[in-house]
Design an enzyme around this catalytic site. Sequence first.
Site, PDB file in Angstrom:
ATOM      1  N   HIS A   1      20.485  22.095 -41.814  1.00 10.49           N
ATOM      2  CA  HIS A   1      20.551  20.778 -41.266  1.00 10.49           C
ATOM      3  C   HIS A   1      19.657  20.808 -39.876  1.00 10.49           C
ATOM      4  CE1 HIS A   1      21.556  16.597 -40.226  1.00 10.49           C
ATOM      5  NE2 HIS A   1      21.548  17.020 -39.024  1.00 10.49           N
TER       6      HIS A   1
ATOM      7  N   ASP B   1      31.218   7.446 -42.366  1.00  9.83           N
ATOM      8  CA  ASP B   1      30.064   7.724 -41.528  1.00  9.83           C
ATOM      9  C   ASP B   1      28.957   6.698 -41.127  1.00  9.83           C
ATOM     10  OD1 ASP B   1      28.499   9.294 -39.419  1.00  9.83           O
ATOM     11  OD2 ASP B   1      27.044   9.404 -41.327  1.00  9.83           O
TER      12      ASP B   1
ATOM     13  N   ARG C   1      28.287   2.273 -33.985  1.00 10.38           N
ATOM     14  CA  ARG C   1      27.937   3.221 -32.586  1.00 10.38           C
ATOM     15  C   ARG C   1      26.618   2.577 -32.100  1.00 10.38           C
ATOM     16  NH1 ARG C   1      27.882   8.982 -34.902  1.00 10.38           N
ATOM     17  NH2 ARG C   1      27.049   9.240 -32.622  1.00 10.38           N
TER      18      ARG C   1
ATOM     19  N   SER D   1      29.817  13.137 -37.324  1.00 11.63           N
ATOM     20  CA  SER D   1      29.073  12.433 -38.234  1.00 11.63           C
ATOM     21  C   SER D   1      27.957  13.439 -39.116  1.00 11.63           C
ATOM     22  CB  SER D   1      28.255  11.381 -37.351  1.00 11.63           C
ATOM     23  OG  SER D   1      27.031  10.994 -37.951  1.00 11.63           O
TER      24      SER D   1
ATOM     25  N   LYS E   1      28.899  14.544 -43.424  1.00  9.48           N
ATOM     26  CA  LYS E   1      27.987  14.373 -44.636  1.00  9.48           C
ATOM     27  C   LYS E   1      27.597  15.841 -45.051  1.00  9.48           C
ATOM     28  CE  LYS E   1      25.460  12.304 -41.569  1.00  9.48           C
ATOM     29  NZ  LYS E   1      24.760  11.342 -40.755  1.00  9.48           N
TER      30      LYS E   1
HETATM   31  N1  URA Z   1      22.635  12.304 -36.969  1.00 12.16           N
HETATM   32  C1  URA Z   1      23.713  12.156 -37.579  1.00 12.16           C
HETATM   33  O1  URA Z   1      23.831  12.010 -38.879  1.00 12.16           O
HETATM   34  N2  URA Z   1      24.730  11.323 -36.863  1.00 12.16           N
HETATM   35  C2  URA Z   1      24.744  11.280 -35.367  1.00 12.16           C
HETATM   36  O2  URA Z   1      25.446  10.855 -34.775  1.00 12.16           O
HETATM   37  C3  URA Z   1      23.520  11.603 -34.512  1.00 12.16           C
HETATM   38  C4  URA Z   1      22.721  12.109 -35.357  1.00 12.16           C
END
Ligand code: URA
Length: 440
Positions: free
Chosen positions: A82, A161, A168, A183, A187
């Site tokens: 990621h 999320d 947010r 967050s 995932k």
């Molecule tokens: N990328 C994400 O998936 N979540 C965040 O809060 C910030 C960047």
Amino acid sequence: MRATDIIGKKRDGGELAAEEIRWFVNGYTNQEIPDYQMAAWLMAVYLRGMSHRETVDLTLSMAESGDQLDLSPVIDFAVDKHSTGGVGDKVTLVVLPLVAAAGVPVAKMSGRGLGFSGGTLDKMESIAGFRVDLNDDEFLQQVRDHGIVLSGQTKSLAPADGLIYALRDVTATVSSLPLIASSIMSKKLASGADAIVLDVKVGMGAFMKRRDDAAELAQIMVDIGTSAGRQMVAVLSDMNQPLGSAVGNALEVREAIETLRGGGPEDLRQHCVAIGGHMLRLGRQDTSTYAMAQSMTEITALMDNGAGLAKFRELVEAQGGDASMVDDPDRLPQARLRDTIHAPMSGYITQVNALLVAQASLELGAGRARKTDPIDPAVGVMVHCKVGDRVEKGDLLFTIHANDDARLARAQDYLLRAPVFRSREEQPLPMFYDTIYGNK
Ligand code: URA
């Protein structure tokens, strides 16, 4: 339990119990807790922070809020990567096929771009026909048959999320380290990875502008993954200047193909060797230092002998894409207009502002300001200079690929401000600042 008690406890700096966090997240996901209470709680978290344990519990609650992909029927050990998002970051396109070509299967769910950073799915969709909407069965079938799959995240994966992120975004609570870390990691955990390589970008073209913040974010994410039983590595990498040369979707696919042909810009090549090396080492579950050196040598060989390119072609074909575009990248979408920007003076380059290059690319239509904006795959910027380069007046710095004269002019304005020169020699920027290991 009462939502107001949980909000109040966090407001007053208390530490929430795992059950309280889970109850609150589940209540919000099931629409039993309204937006205004979640918004108040998010602001309390933003201001008060979270302990390590709370952050892990929040991540697990979000990961468990929907479907969780079980890759074990098709892969013994799943390795994922990621990136926190950068400018010209096409590393996934290069390393996934390389790692798969080395015999370590990769099953990756990616996102789309928003704001200044590009998204892997948008890039891959420059290839005509390439499908990014595979269902779970297709996803699993493809990794079984081809050892590589790259698709969009389904809505049922970590739904908490998606809901919390949207809130947010409109309550000024995005830039909280525990909220960002949970967050991202929720995932990753829900998509079935056993080992995760995190590429945490730092600099002008990154989410994290400061090294301290990036290091803290990386450490929190490594700790979350380790606590959840995953093998973790995070690298802190530079994002003050764009990575490689191409910024823009089809341009980046072309550059990824060049790199898989053994060419490509040197910084991109080195970056891919490092990320691919970590993935291979974790994928083989051999964490010795020797294994890292060996993995990097192997990744380099697969880049130079065409095996990675063959795997990329296989990926494209398996997902319905036009593989002739891989064989002949001139067939990728091309912009109608080209323009160039040249050095206004001689000297050493001390800055190529990644954010300004990204804004130029966004102006051209390569990215989206809102989630629903369409993107133009053909447009973007080729960057021909790096920090530390010596340039002479009139040397080529940027090539703009545009489909609209007014947008081209606006992109020029950004790019004219991107490079900074000085007369004294300048050192190249480091590519990596640090590496953080979950289990040493
Ligand atoms: N990328 C994400 O998936 N979540 C965040 O809060 C910030 C960047």
